[in-house]
Scaffold this motif. Structure first.
Motif, mmCIF file in Angstrom:
data_model
loop_
_atom_site.group_PDB
_atom_site.id
_atom_site.type_symbol
_atom_site.label_atom_id
_atom_site.label_comp_id
_atom_site.label_asym_id
_atom_site.label_seq_id
_atom_site.Cartn_x
_atom_site.Cartn_y
_atom_site.Cartn_z
ATOM 1 N N ALA A 47 0.840 -1.210 0.000
ATOM 2 C CA ALA A 47 0.000 0.000 0.000
ATOM 3 C C ALA A 47 0.870 1.253 0.000
ATOM 4 N N CYS A 48 1.962 1.235 0.771
ATOM 5 C CA CYS A 48 2.885 2.374 0.772
ATOM 6 C C CYS A 48 3.477 2.600 -0.615
ATOM 7 N N VAL A 49 3.920 1.512 -1.242
ATOM 8 C CA VAL A 49 4.533 1.600 -2.572
ATOM 9 C C VAL A 49 3.503 2.069 -3.602
ATOM 10 N N SER A 50 2.285 1.537 -3.519
ATOM 11 C CA SER A 50 1.228 1.922 -4.461
ATOM 12 C C SER A 50 0.886 3.404 -4.312
ATOM 13 N N TYR A 51 0.786 3.857 -3.085
ATOM 14 C CA TYR A 51 0.503 5.276 -2.828
ATOM 15 C C TYR A 51 1.607 6.141 -3.423
ATOM 16 N N GLU A 52 2.846 5.721 -3.203
ATOM 17 C CA GLU A 52 4.001 6.474 -3.706
ATOM 18 C C GLU A 52 4.013 6.503 -5.235
ATOM 19 N N LEU A 53 3.650 5.394 -5.841
ATOM 20 C CA LEU A 53 3.629 5.291 -7.300
ATOM 21 C C LEU A 53 2.561 6.213 -7.887
ATOM 22 N N LEU A 54 1.431 6.323 -7.211
ATOM 23 C CA LEU A 54 0.301 7.108 -7.717
ATOM 24 C C LEU A 54 0.398 8.596 -7.376
ATOM 25 N N SER A 55 1.133 8.931 -6.326
ATOM 26 C CA SER A 55 1.193 10.330 -5.890
ATOM 27 C C SER A 55 2.588 10.938 -5.978
ATOM 28 N N GLU A 83 2.096 7.851 16.283
ATOM 29 C CA GLU A 83 2.241 8.734 17.447
ATOM 30 C C GLU A 83 1.679 10.125 17.171
ATOM 31 N N VAL A 84 1.912 10.617 15.961
ATOM 32 C CA VAL A 84 1.433 11.978 15.629
ATOM 33 C C VAL A 84 0.119 11.940 14.854
ATOM 34 N N ASN A 85 -0.496 10.739 14.804
ATOM 35 C CA ASN A 85 -1.821 10.562 14.192
ATOM 36 C C ASN A 85 -1.866 11.038 12.734
ATOM 37 N N LEU A 86 -0.854 10.654 11.964
ATOM 38 C CA LEU A 86 -0.810 11.014 10.548
ATOM 39 C C LEU A 86 -1.829 10.200 9.750
ATOM 40 N N GLN A 87 -2.431 10.829 8.758
ATOM 41 C CA GLN A 87 -3.355 10.157 7.854
ATOM 42 C C GLN A 87 -2.894 10.399 6.420
ATOM 43 N N ALA A 88 -2.997 9.374 5.595
ATOM 44 C CA ALA A 88 -2.609 9.528 4.194
ATOM 45 C C ALA A 88 -3.586 10.473 3.490
ATOM 46 N N LYS A 89 -3.051 11.485 2.814
ATOM 47 C CA LYS A 89 -3.902 12.444 2.113
ATOM 48 C C LYS A 89 -4.536 11.783 0.882
ATOM 49 N N PRO A 90 -5.765 12.162 0.555
ATOM 50 C CA PRO A 90 -6.419 11.592 -0.638
ATOM 51 C C PRO A 90 -5.630 11.893 -1.908
ATOM 52 N N PRO A 146 -5.981 12.716 -5.713
ATOM 53 C CA PRO A 146 -7.075 13.253 -6.547
ATOM 54 C C PRO A 146 -7.561 12.307 -7.638
ATOM 55 N N GLN A 147 -6.652 11.541 -8.248
ATOM 56 C CA GLN A 147 -7.074 10.708 -9.370
ATOM 57 C C GLN A 147 -7.814 9.437 -8.945
ATOM 58 N N LEU A 148 -7.829 9.135 -7.649
ATOM 59 C CA LEU A 148 -8.533 7.949 -7.171
ATOM 60 C C LEU A 148 -9.960 8.296 -6.777
ATOM 61 N N SER A 149 -10.854 7.352 -7.017
ATOM 62 C CA SER A 149 -12.235 7.528 -6.581
ATOM 63 C C SER A 149 -12.315 7.375 -5.065
ATOM 64 N N ARG A 150 -13.441 7.726 -4.514
ATOM 65 C CA ARG A 150 -13.616 7.590 -3.065
ATOM 66 C C ARG A 150 -13.482 6.130 -2.645
ATOM 67 N N ARG A 151 -14.029 5.240 -3.468
ATOM 68 C CA ARG A 151 -13.932 3.800 -3.172
ATOM 69 C C ARG A 151 -12.491 3.336 -3.159
ATOM 70 N N GLN A 152 -11.710 3.738 -4.172
ATOM 71 C CA GLN A 152 -10.312 3.315 -4.266
ATOM 72 C C GLN A 152 -9.488 3.879 -3.114
ATOM 73 N N MET A 153 -9.697 5.146 -2.786
ATOM 74 C CA MET A 153 -8.919 5.763 -1.713
ATOM 75 C C MET A 153 -9.243 5.116 -0.377
ATOM 76 N N LYS A 154 -10.507 4.783 -0.185
ATOM 77 C CA LYS A 154 -10.889 4.108 1.053
ATOM 78 C C LYS A 154 -10.204 2.747 1.151
ATOM 79 N N GLY A 155 -10.116 2.046 0.030
ATOM 80 C CA GLY A 155 -9.440 0.752 0.019
ATOM 81 C C GLY A 155 -7.954 0.885 0.295
ATOM 82 N N LEU A 156 -7.323 1.927 -0.263
ATOM 83 C CA LEU A 156 -5.897 2.144 -0.038
ATOM 84 C C LEU A 156 -5.631 2.519 1.417
ATOM 85 N N GLN A 157 -6.486 3.367 1.992
ATOM 86 C CA GLN A 157 -6.319 3.770 3.391
ATOM 87 C C GLN A 157 -6.495 2.589 4.344
#
Length: 548
Positions: A335-343, A358-365, A367-378
């Motif tokens: 998932a990390c690699v896929s996110y990096e490849l797409l963003s 620890e710092v409660n980081l969240q992966a930013k959406p 733009p080219q992914l749909s809501r469904r795809q981003m939810k799956g990646l997260q």
């Protein structure tokens, strides 16, 4: 500041690759004199200050001391296993006291002989020969546990093999004296030999020559995924990235079916060869999932995680905590690699999972992914294993092209409305007619129709990025043929295959007009594979044969 100082600073800031730094070092070595002395002093100072890892320091010093400086292959024609930035490098910690090894389960005893500390160690360099068989031609890169060389296999030359090259992974001296690390390389070879898959590098053998322990594997021409990511700082379009993500996922899925977790999956361990095919490399710290049966007793003899070998930026929280291996460790890394490849960016700014949590980081959406795809990646990026995507199949379904359940329901609704309207029209307005039954009726089950829709979308993606007939098992022609296995009369698939032949005919003529006969003939053959009766391709083939 001289050229070496500039290159060294640029390398430490991840602005140039390792092979580019090596080239500058070779030029400095050729100059000799004061430049060479200054270079040695600079490398020693960087090493002593901790800014230069020991493996890289040893490789650079070896180049300075090499008086032959054999000419290397062009930069773009090698495997380029150059090290990634320091925070992306596999971290290896010296093993602490872990108790005595079970000698009955240790089958590397013969390889351990001759590796005593008192044995003189001879540094390897270009031109060295191992086992009177492998002649080192080029240093390809430096990894966490060793160096990788391009080598000529003299046995292949004797057999008149057209491809006599192999890649040799040589264990560092620091780890050769560590039985646990030696077993790591032996286990890597054993496991990799069981992982026969188009997207996993082929591993041949594990051997020792005096004080050097090494593993031989196939030599690839191309570039690592980490280079592709650097070249596309804003990320790749989904249609271009998806075939790569799917191939990586298929490789890990195959390993998981064999009860093996990679445990160090990252962009530097993914290679794209000259044909665009993906290979996953370096199952060096792969761990067998505990099954309790005799086939997995290796895990009780040796657990690679005891070495502390991993890449923090891609390691799951459980791996950082030294928990038992689990396929979800690889899913987090994928998932990390896929996110990096797409963003173009790491989802957590290259922070390790524990620090990001620890710092409660969240992966930013993205733009080219749909809501469904981003939810799956997260979900695949979840810090807690229990909340993370459970299987590779689930990851593929979540991130892949829109599930055909959606299209199926939408299409069914349209069909139902259309049929209802037609029935009303026929009953109220149109005169009764006799409808002839179709000559052949193919019954398509809902799950088959879903697969057909999936394959049609996949074929479209492959065609958009130019994967018409290659790579094997991941191209538009393959996808259309899979559809015809289910529905021999499927019109979109039939039309798609004819379109592939037309596109290849156009490419063949373009190559022919440029006097590139070999490319033209290759395109003709690919096109005839799709449509053997294509008149344009057959005509061009005859023209090419006549001009020989």
């Amino acid at each position: 500041m001289n050229s070496l100082d500039t290159a060294l600073t640029a390398f430490q800031q991840s602005q140039i690759r390792f092979d580019e730094l090596l080239q500058v070092v070779r030029e400095t070595a050729r100059q000799g004199g004061p430049e060479l002395i200054a270079a040695r002093q600079r490398l020693e100072a960087e090493f002593r200050s901790g800014k230069l890892p020991p493996q890289i320091h040893a490789a650079l010093v070896a180049e300075l001391d090499d008086k032959t400086h054999v000419t290397h292959a062009p930069e773009d024609s090698t495997i380029k296993a150059s090290p990634v930035p320091i925070d992306d490098a596999t971290r290896i910690q010296a093993a602490t006291k872990t108790g005595s090894l079970n000698k009955t389960g240790m089958d590397t005893e013969s390889l351990l002989r001759g590796l005593q500390e008192q044995q003189a160690h001879k540094e390897l360099s270009v031109g060295s020969t191992l086992k009177n068989r492998f002649v080192l031609q080029q240093l390809l890169g430096v990894g966490g546990m060793g160096m990788v060389f391009k080598a000529t296999d003299l046995r292949k030359i004797e057999a008149a093999d057209k491809d006599p090259y192999v890649a040799l992974k040589v264990l560092n001296q620091d780890f050769q004296a560590n039985p646990m690390a030696l077993v790591s390389l032996q286990r890597e070879t054993k496991r990799a030999q069981t992982l026969a898959h188009p997207n996993i590098i082929k591993v041949y053998d594990f051997d020792r020559d005096g004080g050097h322990v090494f593993m031989s594997m196939e030599y690839l021409i191309g570039h690592p995924l980490s280079h592709l990511i650097k070249e596309h700082s804003a990320g790749l379009p989904f249609k271009q990235a998806w075939p790569l993500i799917r191939a990586m996922a298929d490789a890990l899925h195959h390993a998981h079916k064999k009860n093996i977790v990679h445990s160090d999956f990252k962009p530097g361990n993914v290679f794209i060869d000259e044909n665009g095919e993906v290979r996953v490399l370096d199952f060096g710290i792969a761990c067998a999932i505990k099954q309790g049966d005799k086939d997995h007793q290796d895990a009780t003899v040796f657990n690679a995680r005891a070495l502390g070998a991993f890449t923090p930026a891609y390691a799951s929280l459980e791996q950082l905590q030294n928990s038992d291996p689990d396929p979800r460790d690889d899913i987090y890394a994928l998932a990390c690699v896929s996110y990096e490849l797409l963003s173009g960016k790491h989802p957590f700014g290259r922070l390790s999972a524990d620090k990001a949590q620890e710092v409660n980081l969240q992966a930013k959406p993205i733009p080219q992914l749909s809501r469904r795809q981003m939810k799956g990646l997260q979900k695949a990026l979840a810090f807690q294993q229990a909340q993370r995507t459970a299987t590779i199949d689930e990851f593929i379904n979540a991130l892949g092209p829109r599930s055909t359940v959606f299209y199926g329901l939408w299409g069914s609704g349209i069909v139902a409305v259309t049929l209802f309207a037609i029935n009303i029209y026929l009953s109220m307005i149109a005169p009764p007619t006799v409808v002839e039954a179709p000559k052949v009726a193919v019954q398509i089950a809902p799950e088959q129709q879903q697969k057909i829709n999936d394959l049609l979308e996949l074929a479209s993606i492959h065609a958009d990025v130019g994967y018409l007939t290659a790579p094997t098992g991941s191209n538009a022609l393959w996808a259309y043929r899979e559809i015809l296995k289910i529905d021999p009369y499927n019109q979109p698939a039939t039309s798609g295959i004819l379109k592939i032949a037309d596109m290849l005919e156009q490419q063949a003529w373009e190559a022919y007009e440029k006097s590139d006969r070999s490319t033209a003939l290759k395109k003709v053959q690919e096109g005839l594979e799709a449509n053997p009766s294509h008149k344009g391709l057959l005509s061009l083939r005859e023209k090419l044969r006549a001009s020989q």
